[in-house]
Write a protein that holds these residues in place. Structure first.
Motif, mmCIF file in Angstrom:
data_model
loop_
_atom_site.group_PDB
_atom_site.id
_atom_site.type_symbol
_atom_site.label_atom_id
_atom_site.label_comp_id
_atom_site.label_asym_id
_atom_site.label_seq_id
_atom_site.Cartn_x
_atom_site.Cartn_y
_atom_site.Cartn_z
ATOM 1 N N GLY A 300 -0.786 107.333 110.812
ATOM 2 C CA GLY A 300 -1.028 108.463 110.143
ATOM 3 C C GLY A 300 -1.024 109.729 109.624
ATOM 4 O O GLY A 300 -1.167 110.085 109.276
ATOM 5 N N GLU A 301 -0.239 108.690 108.592
ATOM 6 C CA GLU A 301 0.594 109.809 107.712
ATOM 7 C C GLU A 301 -0.494 110.224 106.183
ATOM 8 O O GLU A 301 -1.715 109.141 106.218
ATOM 9 N N VAL A 302 -0.694 111.128 105.383
ATOM 10 C CA VAL A 302 -1.440 111.249 105.283
ATOM 11 C C VAL A 302 -1.279 110.980 103.257
ATOM 12 O O VAL A 302 -0.195 110.960 103.310
ATOM 13 N N GLU A 303 -2.562 110.905 102.331
ATOM 14 C CA GLU A 303 -1.513 110.651 100.808
ATOM 15 C C GLU A 303 -2.611 111.742 100.435
ATOM 16 O O GLU A 303 -3.567 112.323 100.358
ATOM 17 N N PRO A 304 -2.437 111.651 99.107
ATOM 18 C CA PRO A 304 -3.610 111.923 98.263
ATOM 19 C C PRO A 304 -4.682 111.465 98.232
ATOM 20 O O PRO A 304 -5.029 109.946 98.323
ATOM 21 N N PRO A 305 -5.822 111.912 97.315
ATOM 22 C CA PRO A 305 -6.954 111.875 98.205
ATOM 23 C C PRO A 305 -8.123 111.095 96.595
ATOM 24 O O PRO A 305 -8.630 110.248 97.069
ATOM 25 N N LEU A 306 -7.135 110.575 96.021
ATOM 26 C CA LEU A 306 -7.711 110.029 94.447
ATOM 27 C C LEU A 306 -6.412 108.747 93.642
ATOM 28 O O LEU A 306 -5.603 109.007 94.322
ATOM 29 N N HIS A 307 -7.401 107.557 93.904
ATOM 30 C CA HIS A 307 -6.774 106.903 93.224
ATOM 31 C C HIS A 307 -6.895 107.169 90.920
ATOM 32 O O HIS A 307 -7.508 107.206 91.092
ATOM 33 N N VAL A 308 -6.275 107.615 90.685
ATOM 34 C CA VAL A 308 -5.834 107.831 89.401
ATOM 35 C C VAL A 308 -6.494 107.351 88.402
ATOM 36 O O VAL A 308 -7.223 107.417 87.302
ATOM 37 N N TRP A 309 -5.725 105.553 88.324
ATOM 38 C CA TRP A 309 -6.270 104.347 88.236
ATOM 39 C C TRP A 309 -7.355 103.996 88.310
ATOM 40 O O TRP A 309 -8.394 103.263 86.772
ATOM 41 N N TRP A 310 -8.289 104.399 88.995
ATOM 42 C CA TRP A 310 -10.331 104.750 88.875
ATOM 43 C C TRP A 310 -10.730 104.926 87.621
ATOM 44 O O TRP A 310 -10.988 104.367 87.214
ATOM 45 N N ALA A 311 -9.553 105.797 86.846
ATOM 46 C CA ALA A 311 -10.680 106.244 85.565
ATOM 47 C C ALA A 311 -11.193 105.486 85.302
ATOM 48 O O ALA A 311 -11.264 105.162 84.152
ATOM 49 N N LEU A 312 -9.567 104.548 84.921
ATOM 50 C CA LEU A 312 -9.803 103.426 83.699
ATOM 51 C C LEU A 312 -10.402 102.103 84.052
ATOM 52 O O LEU A 312 -11.082 101.473 83.658
ATOM 53 N N LEU A 313 -11.303 102.179 84.900
ATOM 54 C CA LEU A 313 -12.446 101.266 85.694
ATOM 55 C C LEU A 313 -14.252 101.443 85.464
ATOM 56 O O LEU A 313 -14.512 102.297 84.719
ATOM 57 N N PRO A 314 -14.514 100.593 84.782
ATOM 58 C CA PRO A 314 -15.941 100.288 84.387
ATOM 59 C C PRO A 314 -17.326 101.246 85.638
ATOM 60 O O PRO A 314 -16.634 100.830 86.765
ATOM 61 N N PRO A 315 -18.299 101.595 85.103
ATOM 62 C CA PRO A 315 -19.348 102.033 86.164
ATOM 63 C C PRO A 315 -19.314 101.876 87.376
ATOM 64 O O PRO A 315 -19.860 100.276 86.364
ATOM 65 N N PRO A 316 -20.323 102.204 88.195
ATOM 66 C CA PRO A 316 -19.869 103.173 88.316
ATOM 67 C C PRO A 316 -18.887 103.733 89.455
ATOM 68 O O PRO A 316 -18.194 104.602 90.114
ATOM 69 N N LEU A 317 -17.762 103.073 89.407
ATOM 70 C CA LEU A 317 -17.034 103.519 90.279
ATOM 71 C C LEU A 317 -15.289 104.152 89.458
ATOM 72 O O LEU A 317 -15.125 105.120 90.339
ATOM 73 N N ASP A 318 -15.926 104.546 88.517
ATOM 74 C CA ASP A 318 -15.405 105.413 86.971
ATOM 75 C C ASP A 318 -15.792 106.788 87.795
ATOM 76 O O ASP A 318 -15.515 108.026 87.622
ATOM 77 N N VAL A 319 -16.930 106.768 88.419
ATOM 78 C CA VAL A 319 -17.849 107.666 88.803
ATOM 79 C C VAL A 319 -17.082 108.533 90.454
ATOM 80 O O VAL A 319 -17.902 109.709 90.493
ATOM 81 N N VAL A 320 -17.711 107.463 90.890
ATOM 82 C CA VAL A 320 -16.625 106.991 92.068
ATOM 83 C C VAL A 320 -15.458 107.975 92.556
ATOM 84 O O VAL A 320 -15.377 109.344 93.529
ATOM 85 N N PHE A 353 -18.859 108.828 100.670
ATOM 86 C CA PHE A 353 -17.829 107.931 99.746
ATOM 87 C C PHE A 353 -16.956 109.320 99.100
ATOM 88 O O PHE A 353 -15.683 109.108 98.943
ATOM 89 N N ILE A 354 -17.856 110.494 98.575
ATOM 90 C CA ILE A 354 -17.174 111.887 97.931
ATOM 91 C C ILE A 354 -16.403 111.825 98.878
ATOM 92 O O ILE A 354 -14.791 113.205 98.074
ATOM 93 N N SER A 355 -16.311 112.502 99.939
ATOM 94 C CA SER A 355 -15.675 113.304 100.673
ATOM 95 C C SER A 355 -14.730 112.673 102.005
ATOM 96 O O SER A 355 -13.849 113.450 102.609
ATOM 97 N N SER A 356 -14.932 111.213 102.021
ATOM 98 C CA SER A 356 -13.993 110.381 103.049
ATOM 99 C C SER A 356 -12.634 110.564 103.200
ATOM 100 O O SER A 356 -12.363 111.119 101.791
ATOM 101 N N GLU A 357 -11.540 110.005 103.738
ATOM 102 C CA GLU A 357 -10.677 109.680 103.388
ATOM 103 C C GLU A 357 -10.625 109.037 102.184
ATOM 104 O O GLU A 357 -11.067 107.693 101.903
ATOM 105 N N ARG A 358 -9.045 108.428 101.353
ATOM 106 C CA ARG A 358 -8.937 107.962 100.319
ATOM 107 C C ARG A 358 -9.017 106.066 101.030
ATOM 108 O O ARG A 358 -8.930 105.680 102.146
ATOM 109 N N PHE A 359 -10.021 105.524 99.778
ATOM 110 C CA PHE A 359 -10.724 104.000 100.437
ATOM 111 C C PHE A 359 -9.668 103.126 99.381
ATOM 112 O O PHE A 359 -9.448 103.654 97.513
#
Length: 429
Positions: A300-320, A353-359
């Motif tokens: 049940g440990e919490v983590e940061p909300p964003l995968h930073v490296w997803w910014a380098l993925l092609p659309p639409p994952l970078d938009v996610v 997917f915008i407000s859910s836990e990190r996946f």
């Protein structure tokens, strides 16, 4: 000690007590108090600090500087927090000689601010926090109200303005992403000033240093490509376009990293600093595609909300990941300003997917409940990872609700100093 000094008092977030202890007297006159505040700012002391919450709910003390007197005294704080007024004459401390990141970021911001016309700088100058976000939260029509228009046109504020996903989309789509450029400038400038006042150093180039290099490179490269000039057939136009695109992408990656750090710093999640840059858990070392690394482990440990490296993925994952950054930064500023969060229908109902836990990527591809509001009741597709206990992002309250329902087991003890394999075995049972 000939000078008054301060201790950081602790106060509960909504209703609490400031307990202030002293070994010396207060500054005896308003002028002496003003000089003392200026000396503290010169040493890089932050005029205000964010309040912090404990993981899993509850409140923790907010810290702030106060002159202290000879005896202990208590002051009751009611209703909402009061943040100090924004000081437009704030003079930041000088950069350390070996802090090249801070020096580079300040240089970029200052250099491009100098080439900006004065009337533009006056329009977008930082100002103290106003009540426009409170008016937006109370408006019946939300972003479509007059308060929504005020938020769209407001300059950067300190603390920053909460700009939710619904508002951002509503302003960006009709302007062909033109307003998103203003959003990018505003959030970068707000985070730049926030870092400068709290930490005395910056890790981002601010609104001027982030947006204007991109704009100049794109405009210059496009003009050289379109106009019949001797440079049209050279590699310069393409180089400028590539340089501008690379610069704004690097700034976006850096923005995601800072949002993660701010969110985890406020909510005290494990793996706070830099968590999510490569999708690894700082304790167990499991990769981004491993089960449970999306937002929390089985304990049940919490983590940061964003995968930073997803910014380098092609659309639409970078938009996610970009939409998630907009949502969680708005949530962060709402908490810092002590305001009530207005539910965002786009982020929390239409596109969960915008407000859910990190996946992870695997979870996003095989779990339709994360896609749209209409698919939340669908079953997982073949290849989906086995279900794990409910997971949560720090500060969203989901972890506390899961624990109250008995769905989350207590976290195992942290074995400090033990080998990583031993710690991992203790967590997995």
């Amino acid at each position: 000690n000939p000078e008054p000094y301060t201790l950081n008092p602790y106060a509960h977030r909504r209703v609490g007590v400031f307990v202030v202890l002293s070994g010396h007297r207060d500054a005896s006159s308003p002028s002496e108090q003003a000089r003392a505040r200026k000396r503290r700012r010169g040493r890089g002391k932050a005029p205000w600090l964010h309040s912090q919450k404990r993981r899993g709910g509850g409140a923790r003390a907010a810290r702030g500087g106060h002159d202290i007197s000879l005896s202990a005294r208590a002051t009751t704080v009611t209703e909402e927090e009061k943040y100090p007024p924004f000081d437009p004459d704030f003079e930041p401390p000088p950069s350390a000689r070996d802090d090249y990141v801070d020096r580079f970021c300040r240089f970029m911001n200052a250099s491009f601010a100098r080439v900006t016309m004065q009337w533009v700088k006056d329009k977008v100058a930082m100002r103290p926090a106003s009540t426009i976000s409170r008016q937006l939260a109370a408006a019946a029509r939300g972003p479509l109200s007059a308060a929504g228009w005020q938020v769209i046109t407001t300059p950067p504020e300190s603390p920053g303005v909460p700009r939710g996903v619904s508002l951002t989309i509503l302003a960006s789509v009709p302007t062909a992403l033109g307003w998103y450029g203003y959003y990018k400038f505003s959030v970068e400038e707000e985070l730049f000033q926030d870092e400068l006042r709290r930490d005395g150093r910056v890790t981002g180039c601010g609104g001027y240093g982030t947006l204007l290099p991109f704009v100049f490179c794109i405009l210059a490269g496009g003009a050289l490509t379109a106009l019949p000039t001797p440079l049209r057939d050279t590699s310069l136009p393409e180089t400028l376009l590539t340089l501008g695109s690379t610069w704004i992408l690097a700034g976006q990656v850096n923005l995601y990293r800072r949002v993660n750090d701010l969110w985890m710093e406020r909510h005290e999640g494990r793996g706070a600093k830099g968590g999510g840059e490569d999708g690894e858990d700082s304790e167990s070392g499991r990769g981004s595609e491993s089960r449970g690394s999306g937002s929390a482990q089985q304990g049940g440990e919490v983590e940061p909300p964003l995968h930073v490296w997803w910014a380098l993925l092609p659309p639409p994952l970078d938009v996610v990941v970009g939409l998630r950054q907009v949502h969680f930064l708005a949530r962060y500023w709402t908490e810092v300003r002590g305001e009530t969060w207005r539910p965002d229908v786009v982020a929390e109902e239409w596109f969960p997917f915008i407000s859910s836990e990190r996946f992870t990527l695997r979870e996003f591809a095989t779990q339709p409940r994360r896609w749209f509001g209409l698919t939340q009741g669908w079953t997982d597709l073949p290849g989906a990872p086995p279900p794990l206990p409910p997971r949560a992002i720090a500060g969203t309250g989901a972890r506390s609700r899961a624990r109250a329902a008995g769905a989350v087991e207590p976290s195992p003890p942290r074995l400090r100093g033990a080998p990583r394999a031993t710690r991992q075995a203790a967590r997995t049972g």
